[in-house]
Design a protein around this motif. Structure first.
Motif, PDB file in Angstrom:
ATOM      1  N   GLU A 112      25.702   9.824  12.253  1.00  0.00           N
ATOM      2  CA  GLU A 112      25.612  11.237  12.628  1.00  0.00           C
ATOM      3  C   GLU A 112      24.148  11.645  12.711  1.00  0.00           C
ATOM      4  OE1 GLU A 112      27.617  14.141  10.310  1.00  0.00           O
ATOM      5  OE2 GLU A 112      29.576  13.189  10.471  1.00  0.00           O
ATOM      6  N   ALA A 113      23.803  12.379  13.765  1.00  0.00           N
ATOM      7  CA  ALA A 113      22.442  12.887  13.908  1.00  0.00           C
ATOM      8  C   ALA A 113      22.505  14.283  14.512  1.00  0.00           C
ATOM      9  CB  ALA A 113      21.623  11.952  14.800  1.00  0.00           C
ATOM     10  N   LEU A 114      21.580  15.164  14.082  1.00  0.00           N
ATOM     11  CA  LEU A 114      21.520  16.532  14.602  1.00  0.00           C
ATOM     12  C   LEU A 114      20.517  16.575  15.748  1.00  0.00           C
ATOM     13  CD1 LEU A 114      22.556  19.447  14.167  1.00  0.00           C
ATOM     14  CD2 LEU A 114      20.512  19.829  12.749  1.00  0.00           C
ATOM     15  N   ILE A 115      21.022  16.785  16.949  1.00  0.00           N
ATOM     16  CA  ILE A 115      20.186  16.780  18.150  1.00  0.00           C
ATOM     17  C   ILE A 115      20.526  17.994  19.008  1.00  0.00           C
ATOM     18  CG2 ILE A 115      19.589  15.511  20.258  1.00  0.00           C
ATOM     19  CD1 ILE A 115      20.244  12.928  18.783  1.00  0.00           C
ATOM     20  N   LYS A 116      19.486  18.760  19.354  1.00  0.00           N
ATOM     21  CA  LYS A 116      19.644  19.969  20.163  1.00  0.00           C
ATOM     22  C   LYS A 116      20.668  20.924  19.567  1.00  0.00           C
ATOM     23  CE  LYS A 116      16.647  18.870  23.355  1.00  0.00           C
ATOM     24  NZ  LYS A 116      16.960  18.525  24.713  1.00  0.00           N
ATOM     25  N   PHE A 122      28.174   8.705  16.735  1.00  0.00           N
ATOM     26  CA  PHE A 122      28.525   7.467  17.445  1.00  0.00           C
ATOM     27  C   PHE A 122      28.847   6.388  16.427  1.00  0.00           C
ATOM     28  CE2 PHE A 122      23.929   7.175  16.880  1.00  0.00           C
ATOM     29  CZ  PHE A 122      23.711   5.851  16.517  1.00  0.00           C
ATOM     30  N   ILE A 123      29.501   5.344  16.888  1.00  0.00           N
ATOM     31  CA  ILE A 123      29.909   4.245  16.017  1.00  0.00           C
ATOM     32  C   ILE A 123      29.361   2.934  16.574  1.00  0.00           C
ATOM     33  CG2 ILE A 123      31.873   2.896  15.164  1.00  0.00           C
ATOM     34  CD1 ILE A 123      33.438   5.423  14.870  1.00  0.00           C
ATOM     35  N   VAL A 124      28.823   2.111  15.684  1.00  0.00           N
ATOM     36  CA  VAL A 124      28.401   0.767  16.050  1.00  0.00           C
ATOM     37  C   VAL A 124      29.498  -0.198  15.623  1.00  0.00           C
ATOM     38  CG1 VAL A 124      26.663  -1.027  15.748  1.00  0.00           C
ATOM     39  CG2 VAL A 124      25.967   1.376  15.791  1.00  0.00           C
ATOM     40  N   ILE A 136      30.274   4.575  21.698  1.00  0.00           N
ATOM     41  CA  ILE A 136      30.320   3.415  20.809  1.00  0.00           C
ATOM     42  C   ILE A 136      29.331   2.369  21.320  1.00  0.00           C
ATOM     43  CG2 ILE A 136      31.736   1.442  20.083  1.00  0.00           C
ATOM     44  CD1 ILE A 136      34.080   3.322  19.856  1.00  0.00           C
ATOM     45  N   VAL A 137      28.637   1.746  20.386  1.00  0.00           N
ATOM     46  CA  VAL A 137      27.755   0.622  20.691  1.00  0.00           C
ATOM     47  C   VAL A 137      28.409  -0.633  20.115  1.00  0.00           C
ATOM     48  CG1 VAL A 137      25.483  -0.399  20.314  1.00  0.00           C
ATOM     49  CG2 VAL A 137      25.701   2.068  20.656  1.00  0.00           C
ATOM     50  N   LEU A 159      18.164   2.144  27.711  1.00  0.00           N
ATOM     51  CA  LEU A 159      19.086   3.110  28.312  1.00  0.00           C
ATOM     52  C   LEU A 159      19.134   4.357  27.437  1.00  0.00           C
ATOM     53  CD1 LEU A 159      21.322   3.730  30.450  1.00  0.00           C
ATOM     54  CD2 LEU A 159      22.965   2.787  28.823  1.00  0.00           C
ATOM     55  N   SER A 160      18.973   5.521  28.070  1.00  0.00           N
ATOM     56  CA  SER A 160      19.107   6.783  27.350  1.00  0.00           C
ATOM     57  C   SER A 160      20.589   7.140  27.289  1.00  0.00           C
ATOM     58  CB  SER A 160      18.315   7.882  28.057  1.00  0.00           C
ATOM     59  OG  SER A 160      18.459   9.109  27.372  1.00  0.00           O
ATOM     60  N   LEU A 161      21.165   7.073  26.090  1.00  0.00           N
ATOM     61  CA  LEU A 161      22.591   7.338  25.931  1.00  0.00           C
ATOM     62  C   LEU A 161      22.872   8.830  25.808  1.00  0.00           C
ATOM     63  CD1 LEU A 161      23.549   4.634  23.279  1.00  0.00           C
ATOM     64  CD2 LEU A 161      23.297   4.397  25.739  1.00  0.00           C
ATOM     65  N   PHE A 162      21.890   9.528  25.271  1.00  0.00           N
ATOM     66  CA  PHE A 162      22.056  10.939  24.942  1.00  0.00           C
ATOM     67  C   PHE A 162      20.645  11.494  24.858  1.00  0.00           C
ATOM     68  CE2 PHE A 162      23.655  14.602  22.599  1.00  0.00           C
ATOM     69  CZ  PHE A 162      24.970  14.698  23.039  1.00  0.00           C
ATOM     70  N   ASP A 163      20.467  12.743  25.063  1.00  0.00           N
ATOM     71  CA  ASP A 163      19.143  13.332  24.945  1.00  0.00           C
ATOM     72  C   ASP A 163      18.665  13.159  23.498  1.00  0.00           C
ATOM     73  OD1 ASP A 163      16.838  14.597  25.487  1.00  0.00           O
ATOM     74  OD2 ASP A 163      17.663  16.621  25.646  1.00  0.00           O
ATOM     75  N   GLY A 164      17.717  12.230  23.287  1.00  0.00           N
ATOM     76  CA  GLY A 164      17.241  11.957  21.935  1.00  0.00           C
ATOM     77  C   GLY A 164      17.737  10.652  21.358  1.00  0.00           C
TER      78      GLY A 164
END
Length: 471
Positions: free
Chosen positions: A20-24, A30-32, A61-62, A153-158
């Protein structure tokens, strides 16, 4: 940022790590990996457990590689409402097209077999449950997106992702994720996936990563060292030669993806070098057959020595009598062979598939040999054989173990303790946090202490399953 370890914590299978990360201003989750637990009844109940959050809350997912203990519950997750992309390498995607439908087929077959035996009064206990269908396996495949090694690859902004070669199996990757949270500096999170052994057959050496803030590293063999390849070859030559001279069969349970191809290349190479005579080898696994053909497609991703061996075999096909078994009737016909055969079949932990039939047929005869070449989880049939069980229950019947059982650890697709420490030394400075996962408790604890002692890293944690850690 927080990481919750949903599996492969205190055990080897069921790899899945939620981030979990707080972005914008919003929480990105996401899950690895999203793997299946394997080995015994406890694993079955864990596979049926609901997530501590809704699958609809997962953004992406990665996937580090295609082995079922890392990918095997993706169809179930998609059927439960996850609709985002699944990022993996191109070779992993091709392997998933083989592995996930096969997994669905095996589950359905297990249920149907159990129902038949229950009706005949030969089944005790609860019936198995099919975790997903063929249609749900295809649903997961439709959500996969391939990313080549070394491409950012940019998956999401940040959030940026890059895959590097883990040297474990075809398509296996180290996931390097750069995450920039609100009001925070960029953090690099490196998920090892499964790290291959340096200098091993078939695959190139795992790529070294120079910098990370957070490292999640596997520890399957974190408490031991493998035999070197020379000693491994000598032991395998000895087992095969003695068994063939005794007119017995050699049965090798092997994971269809990676291990089967590695064993084939090694056997062919030993014949090429004159260390083994002409061999008769049967590969009895449709999935292993497909994975072997796929390995040929990704020829350029193999190490140089394996490419040379394969080219020699193409020019000398009569040196090894190699046959791939297609249908069930051909598989059953192998039971008539009383000696002189090397039978390679899945599954690698002996819990399902055609290998169970071959063990039922070959275990009672003392002139035969069973060669175990990979990790056997607690609760699995393979582990009971490694632990020298005098008899095992197969298809509801007690089968005596009279065949010799040999564990040849040098063929492992996983790095040993020295290999894992060698890979970790690639980081030029100490990460802020290291999480040791994907190992039985002792193996993880021993590796964690070795990291503290040998690398002088301080913040090394062996996480508990379902616990959340800030980093």
């Amino acid at each position: 940022m927080q990481i919750q370890f949903l599996g492969a914590a205190g055990e080897v299978t069921g790899s899945r790590h939620s981030v979990e990360a707080l972005i914008k201003g919003r929480t990105v989750r996401f899950i690895v990996d999203y793997g299946m637990f394997q080995g015994g009844r406890e694993a079955s109940s864990k596979n049926l457990e609901p997530l501590p959050f809704s699958p609809k809350e997962i953004d992406f997912i990665v996937l580090t590689h295609a082995h079922i203990d890392h990918s095997g519950l993706l169809p179930r997750l998609c059927a439960q409402g996850f609709t985002g992309p699944i990022y993996c390498t191109d070779a992993s995607l091709e392997l998933l097209k083989i592995l996930l439908p096969d997994s669905a087929h095996l589950q359905r077959a297990d249920v149907e077999r159990a129902v038949r035996r229950q009706k005949a009064g030969k089944w005790r206990g609860e019936l198995p449950v099919a975790l997903y269908s063929m249609e749900e396996a295809q649903l997961a495949l439709d959500q996969c997106e391939a990313l080549p090694y070394g491409k950012l690859l940019s998956l999401f902004d940040g959030i940026d992702l890059e895959f590097q070669n883990a040297g474990h199996i075809l398509g296996s990757a180290i996931a390097v994720l750069d995450i920039t949270e609100d009001h925070a500096q960029k953090k690099r999170c490196v998920f090892s996936g499964d790290i291959g052994m340096k200098g091993k057959l078939l695959m190139p050496d795992p790529t070294l990563i120079s910098q990370a803030d957070v490292v999640v590293v596997e520890s399957t063999y974190g408490d031991r060292l493998h035999k070197n390849l020379e000693n491994t070859e000598a032991e395998l030559i000895d087992v095969i030669t003695n068994t063939l001279n005794a007119r017995g069969n050699i049965v090798i349970p092997a994971f269809a993806v990676g291990r089967t191809q590695e064993i084939l290349f090694l056997l062919i190479d030993l014949v090429k070098r004159g260390l083994l005579p002409h061999l008769s080898i049967w590969v009895d696994s449709p999935m292993a057959t497909a994975a072997t053909h796929l390995t040929q497609r990704f020829f350029e991703q193999l190490d140089t020595e394996s490419q040379t061996t394969f080219q020699w075999y193409q020019k000398n096909p009569s040196a090894v009598d190699l046959r791939f078994i297609a249908d069930v009737e051909e598989s059953k016909a192998l039971n008539k062979i009383k000696g002189g055969a090397i039978i390679i079949s899945a599954s690698g932990m002996c819990d399902a598939g055609r290998i169970v039939h071959h063990l039922q047929n070959n275990l009672p005869r003392s002139q035969n040999a069973i060669v175990i070449t990979g990790f056997q989880a607690y609760g699995s049939l393979g582990r009971r054989l490694v632990d020298k069980a005098a008899k095992v229950r197969l298809f509801g019947e007690e089968v005596p173990v009279r065949a010799s059982v040999h564990t040849i650890g040098g063929l492992s697709a996983h790095a040993d303790q020295a290999g894992l420490l060698d890979w970790l030394r690639g980081f030029q400075s100490e990460p802020k946090a290291v999480f040791v996962v994907h190992g039985e408790p002792e193996a993880s604890a021993v590796l964690a202490q070795a990291i503290r002692d040998d690398l002088e890293w301080n913040n090394v944690v062996v996480p508990e399953r379902l616990h959340t850690y800030s980093c």
